[in-house]
Scaffold this active site. Sequence first.
Site, short mmCIF file in Angstrom:
data_model
loop_
_atom_site.label_atom_id
_atom_site.label_comp_id
_atom_site.label_asym_id
_atom_site.label_seq_id
_atom_site.Cartn_x
_atom_site.Cartn_y
_atom_site.Cartn_z
NE ARG A 177 -3.67 -2.40 -0.05
CZ ARG A 177 -3.39 -3.49 -0.77
NH1 ARG A 177 -2.28 -3.51 -1.52
NH2 ARG A 177 -4.17 -4.55 -0.77
CB SER A 227 -9.60 -2.06 3.53
OG SER A 227 -10.16 -3.22 2.95
CD GLU A 297 -5.79 -0.16 2.44
OE1 GLU A 297 -6.48 -0.25 1.41
OE2 GLU A 297 -5.40 -1.14 3.08
#
Length: 304
Positions: A177, A227, A297
Site C-alpha cells: 500500500r 478497507s 489505509e
Amino acid sequence: MKDNLLVMKDLQNKLPNLSILLSEPLSKHTFIKTGGNGDIFIKPKDIHELQTIVKYVHTNEIPLTVLGKGTNVIIKDTGIRGVIVSLEKFNHISVNGREIHSGSGANIIDVSRTALSFGLTGLEFACGIPGTVGGALIMNAGAYGGEISEVLISSTIINGSGEIITLREGEFQFGYRNSVFAKENYIIVDAVFRLEEGDPEAIKAKMDENTFLRESKQPLEYPSCGSVFKRPPNYFAGKLIQDSGLQGTRIGGAEVSTKHAGFIVNVDNATSSDYLKLIKHVQKTVKEKFGVDLETEVKIIGDE
C-alpha cells in the site's frame, strides 16, 4: 495566501476555458458522502491545463490537493484550503498490443474490463476495486492475489514544481500500500500496463469469481471508504476488530460494518468527524485487547 477570487481570476486569465468552482461541497466527491467545502475546485481537461495549474500554485505557494474518485479518502468537515484538482477528465483508455494505456482518472475497473475485451490477462484482480488508476498506483492496490506492481511498466507524472516526468520499471518503489507516487506526492497523469494474452473465457471466469467474493463479503449496500486499516504484520485488521467485539459499534452515523469488520459504513448521514472518532475508538480498543497498532489505509485530508 492570495484571495480565492484573485486566484480564480489569475487562472482564468491563463486558461480561459478552465472549469473552476468556489467553495465546492467535497461531500459530492467522496464515496462516503462526507467532508467540508473546498476553496477552489478545478477539473483540468488535459496535461497542459494541469501543468499550468501546478506551476501557478507552486510559484504562489498555494496548497494543492489532488482528488480521484474519493474512494479511499476521508475529507475533514472543515474542508480543504487552497486549490483542489479533480482528475476525472483524465479518463482515456486505449490498447496497443499487450499494453493498455490509461489516464489517471479512469476507473481501474474499466481498465480491467477493457483487458477482458481484448483477451488480456493480468488485471483480473482489479475488477472490483472502485477507485481510479491514479489511486491504484499510489496505493499499489491489490486484491485476490494480484497487485498493480506486477503489471505497471511506465507512468507520466507531474512533480511539485510542474515538471513532466516519465517513470519506468524499477523506479516505482512499490511496497505494501505504498509507492514512490505516495512518497513524493507526484500527480499521476497516465499509466501503461503490460499484460499477457489469455483465454477470454478463463479471464471472465476469474473476474466473475472475484466479483462474487467481493459482493458476498463486503458491505456494498452502504457508502464506505473501503478497507479502513492496513494489514498489520502477522494479523488481519478485520479479524482483530471482529474479535474485539466492535462490529455494529456506531458513532453518529458511522458504523463498524456487521458484514465485514474492516469497513466503516455511512448508515445514517455520518460526518467525517463521526468517522474519525470511530477510527480512533477502534484503534484504542484493538490496542488494549491485542497490543496491536492499527494504521489507517484510508487517506485523511483536510484543514485542521
